[in-house]
Motif scaffolding. Structure first.
Motif, PDB file in Angstrom:
ATOM      1  N   ALA A  44       1.968  38.013 -61.014  1.00 49.02           N
ATOM      2  CA  ALA A  44       1.490  39.229 -61.667  1.00 49.02           C
ATOM      3  C   ALA A  44       0.051  39.566 -61.271  1.00 49.02           C
ATOM      4  CB  ALA A  44       1.589  39.076 -63.177  1.00 49.02           C
ATOM      5  N   THR A  45      -0.255  40.852 -61.365  1.00 44.46           N
ATOM      6  CA  THR A  45      -1.600  41.350 -61.066  1.00 44.46           C
ATOM      7  C   THR A  45      -2.245  41.872 -62.340  1.00 44.46           C
ATOM      8  OG1 THR A  45      -1.050  41.971 -58.792  1.00 44.46           O
ATOM      9  CG2 THR A  45      -2.929  43.087 -59.797  1.00 44.46           C
ATOM     10  N   LEU A  46      -3.481  41.454 -62.588  1.00 49.88           N
ATOM     11  CA  LEU A  46      -4.270  41.915 -63.731  1.00 49.88           C
ATOM     12  C   LEU A  46      -5.369  42.832 -63.230  1.00 49.88           C
ATOM     13  CD1 LEU A  46      -5.099  41.663 -66.802  1.00 49.88           C
ATOM     14  CD2 LEU A  46      -6.651  39.840 -66.059  1.00 49.88           C
ATOM     15  N   LEU A  47      -5.479  44.020 -63.807  1.00 49.08           N
ATOM     16  CA  LEU A  47      -6.603  44.911 -63.548  1.00 49.08           C
ATOM     17  C   LEU A  47      -7.626  44.702 -64.654  1.00 49.08           C
ATOM     18  CD1 LEU A  47      -8.039  47.229 -62.091  1.00 49.08           C
ATOM     19  CD2 LEU A  47      -6.666  48.832 -63.442  1.00 49.08           C
ATOM     20  N   HIS A  48      -8.821  44.277 -64.269  1.00 53.60           N
ATOM     21  CA  HIS A  48      -9.888  43.955 -65.215  1.00 53.60           C
ATOM     22  C   HIS A  48     -10.988  45.003 -65.058  1.00 53.60           C
ATOM     23  CE1 HIS A  48     -13.193  40.780 -66.403  1.00 53.60           C
ATOM     24  NE2 HIS A  48     -13.248  41.872 -67.147  1.00 53.60           N
ATOM     25  N   LEU A  49     -11.225  45.753 -66.134  1.00 47.82           N
ATOM     26  CA  LEU A  49     -12.241  46.799 -66.142  1.00 47.82           C
ATOM     27  C   LEU A  49     -13.317  46.470 -67.175  1.00 47.82           C
ATOM     28  CD1 LEU A  49      -9.755  49.790 -66.314  1.00 47.82           C
ATOM     29  CD2 LEU A  49     -10.994  49.095 -64.268  1.00 47.82           C
ATOM     30  N   ASP A  50     -14.581  46.566 -66.775  1.00 45.52           N
ATOM     31  CA  ASP A  50     -15.702  46.415 -67.706  1.00 45.52           C
ATOM     32  C   ASP A  50     -16.545  47.677 -67.687  1.00 45.52           C
ATOM     33  OD1 ASP A  50     -15.513  43.891 -68.976  1.00 45.52           O
ATOM     34  OD2 ASP A  50     -16.198  42.874 -67.159  1.00 45.52           O
ATOM     35  N   SER A  51     -17.256  47.924 -68.795  1.00 44.30           N
ATOM     36  CA  SER A  51     -18.095  49.124 -68.830  1.00 44.30           C
ATOM     37  C   SER A  51     -19.396  48.924 -69.604  1.00 44.30           C
ATOM     38  CB  SER A  51     -17.319  50.297 -69.453  1.00 44.30           C
ATOM     39  OG  SER A  51     -16.965  50.012 -70.791  1.00 44.30           O
ATOM     40  N   SER A  52     -19.643  47.716 -70.094  1.00 45.77           N
ATOM     41  CA  SER A  52     -20.876  47.470 -70.836  1.00 45.77           C
ATOM     42  C   SER A  52     -22.089  47.668 -69.940  1.00 45.77           C
ATOM     43  CB  SER A  52     -20.887  46.041 -71.393  1.00 45.77           C
ATOM     44  OG  SER A  52     -22.151  45.740 -71.956  1.00 45.77           O
ATOM     45  N   LEU A  53     -23.154  48.183 -70.528  1.00 44.63           N
ATOM     46  CA  LEU A  53     -24.407  48.355 -69.800  1.00 44.63           C
ATOM     47  C   LEU A  53     -25.102  47.031 -69.535  1.00 44.63           C
ATOM     48  CD1 LEU A  53     -25.897  51.376 -71.802  1.00 44.63           C
ATOM     49  CD2 LEU A  53     -24.802  51.454 -69.553  1.00 44.63           C
ATOM     50  N   PHE A  54     -24.699  45.990 -70.251  1.00 45.04           N
ATOM     51  CA  PHE A  54     -25.416  44.725 -70.214  1.00 45.04           C
ATOM     52  C   PHE A  54     -24.643  43.654 -69.454  1.00 45.04           C
ATOM     53  CE2 PHE A  54     -26.492  47.048 -74.085  1.00 45.04           C
ATOM     54  CZ  PHE A  54     -27.862  47.218 -73.885  1.00 45.04           C
ATOM     55  N   PRO A  55     -25.346  42.643 -68.922  1.00 43.54           N
ATOM     56  CA  PRO A  55     -24.667  41.548 -68.217  1.00 43.54           C
ATOM     57  C   PRO A  55     -23.873  40.688 -69.186  1.00 43.54           C
ATOM     58  CG  PRO A  55     -27.008  41.076 -68.466  1.00 43.54           C
ATOM     59  CD  PRO A  55     -26.811  42.487 -68.922  1.00 43.54           C
ATOM     60  N   ALA A  56     -23.055  39.801 -68.635  1.00 42.77           N
ATOM     61  CA  ALA A  56     -22.129  39.014 -69.449  1.00 42.77           C
ATOM     62  C   ALA A  56     -22.817  38.224 -70.551  1.00 42.77           C
ATOM     63  CB  ALA A  56     -21.318  38.091 -68.553  1.00 42.77           C
ATOM     64  N   ASP A  57     -24.024  37.691 -70.270  1.00 45.05           N
ATOM     65  CA  ASP A  57     -24.686  36.877 -71.292  1.00 45.05           C
ATOM     66  C   ASP A  57     -25.303  37.707 -72.403  1.00 45.05           C
ATOM     67  OD1 ASP A  57     -26.744  37.974 -69.837  1.00 45.05           O
ATOM     68  OD2 ASP A  57     -27.776  36.083 -69.437  1.00 45.05           O
ATOM     69  N   GLY A  58     -25.263  39.044 -72.268  1.00 44.60           N
ATOM     70  CA  GLY A  58     -25.788  39.902 -73.322  1.00 44.60           C
ATOM     71  C   GLY A  58     -24.787  40.932 -73.789  1.00 44.60           C
ATOM     72  N   SER A  59     -23.525  40.732 -73.436  1.00 39.52           N
ATOM     73  CA  SER A  59     -22.491  41.723 -73.760  1.00 39.52           C
ATOM     74  C   SER A  59     -21.300  41.042 -74.415  1.00 39.52           C
ATOM     75  CB  SER A  59     -22.031  42.445 -72.489  1.00 39.52           C
ATOM     76  OG  SER A  59     -20.827  43.146 -72.710  1.00 39.52           O
ATOM     77  N   ALA A  60     -20.989  41.458 -75.626  1.00 40.81           N
ATOM     78  CA  ALA A  60     -19.830  40.893 -76.323  1.00 40.81           C
ATOM     79  C   ALA A  60     -18.535  41.287 -75.629  1.00 40.81           C
ATOM     80  CB  ALA A  60     -19.812  41.371 -77.777  1.00 40.81           C
ATOM     81  N   SER A  61     -18.433  42.542 -75.192  1.00 37.34           N
ATOM     82  CA  SER A  61     -17.178  42.981 -74.566  1.00 37.34           C
ATOM     83  C   SER A  61     -16.940  42.269 -73.245  1.00 37.34           C
ATOM     84  CB  SER A  61     -17.170  44.503 -74.363  1.00 37.34           C
ATOM     85  OG  SER A  61     -18.135  44.919 -73.423  1.00 37.34           O
ATOM     86  N   ARG A  62     -17.993  42.096 -72.439  1.00 44.10           N
ATOM     87  CA  ARG A  62     -17.837  41.379 -71.164  1.00 44.10           C
ATOM     88  C   ARG A  62     -17.453  39.920 -71.400  1.00 44.10           C
ATOM     89  NH1 ARG A  62     -19.672  43.886 -66.434  1.00 44.10           N
ATOM     90  NH2 ARG A  62     -20.902  45.785 -66.762  1.00 44.10           N
ATOM     91  N   ALA A  63     -18.058  39.309 -72.395  1.00 43.95           N
ATOM     92  CA  ALA A  63     -17.741  37.906 -72.674  1.00 43.95           C
ATOM     93  C   ALA A  63     -16.278  37.737 -73.065  1.00 43.95           C
ATOM     94  CB  ALA A  63     -18.657  37.367 -73.777  1.00 43.95           C
ATOM     95  N   VAL A  64     -15.765  38.672 -73.857  1.00 48.45           N
ATOM     96  CA  VAL A  64     -14.382  38.557 -74.325  1.00 48.45           C
ATOM     97  C   VAL A  64     -13.399  38.929 -73.216  1.00 48.45           C
ATOM     98  CG1 VAL A  64     -12.692  39.356 -76.018  1.00 48.45           C
ATOM     99  CG2 VAL A  64     -15.051  38.905 -76.728  1.00 48.45           C
TER     100      VAL A  64
END
Length: 216
Positions: free
Chosen positions: A2-22
């Motif tokens: 299977a192929t997963l499409l992963h999209l992020d849109s937070s303005l902040f990097p992973a260590d400062g973004s809850a959505s990116r971390a999750v």
């Protein structure tokens, strides 16, 4: 696989973004189930798409032989994004709440991939495709809270992704993310921590269950 499409849109990097971390936790669990699978990643904040303009919009309603060079170029980008979405078996989208709604970069992406009678309608090419949205927010907009009516993220994305596209939409909602840095919200830190932990657990559980289902 299977192929997963992963999209992020937070303005902040992973260590400062809850959505990116999750979304990263979701992807990690997915990859553990699909070590030989494919993940296609698009960072809508780092590489924002141009807003949809008249050439790209009108091209979707014109015969291919009638397109101008400008329309062809604009529509080619739209088709690239649509095909990327169509070819994925599942999607995880990080869409934090900014000013009560989705980031403008997510709106720009949606405007490109909404093509009438292709990605929308009864014969949508996206119908039934599972999509998990991670929508973090600094406060709480859950039903029963004072600002419940100000949530224009979940209702909007459900309308577009679920109703227009016919996708199978699921939400993970880490909330109260400003509690650790806002002194006025200090009493809410335990609730923030519980919400954060729940979001990570849901990301792992949902990714594993989805990967298993698609592999069956």
């Amino acid at each position: 696989m299977a192929t997963l499409l992963h999209l992020d849109s937070s303005l902040f990097p992973a260590d400062g973004s809850a959505s990116r971390a999750v979304t990263a936790a979701f992807r990690k669990a997915w990859e553990e189930q699909h070590p030989d699978g494919t993940v296609v990643y698009r960072d809508l904040a780092a590489t924002p798409l141009p807003h949809l303009e008249a050439a790209g919009f009108t091209a979707a309603f014109s015969a291919p032989e009638d397109l101008t060079p400008e329309q062809r170029a604009a529509f080619a980008q739209r088709l690239e994004l649509v095909e990327e979405l169509e070819q994925a078996d599942a999607v995880v989208l990080g869409a934090p709440m900014y000013n009560f709604t989705i980031p403008s970069t997510v709106k720009a992406w949606l405007d490109h991939v909404i093509i009438m009678n292709r990605t929308t309608g009864d014969e949508s090419t996206l119908k039934g495709k599972p999509l998990t949205v991670v929508t973090s927010r600094g406060g709480s907009y859950a039903p029963g809270t004072p600002r419940a009516g100000f949530d224009y993220v979940q209702n909007y994305l459900e309308a577009v992704l679920g109703t227009m596209f016919g996708m199978e939409v699921d939400f993970i909602v880490p909330e109260l993310t400003m509690a650790p840095t806002n002194p006025a919200m200090a009493d809410l830190i335990p609730l923030y921590e519980a919400s954060r932990d729940k979001a990570f657990q849901e990301a792992a559980d949902k990714a594993k269950a989805l990967a298993t289902r698609l592999a069956a």
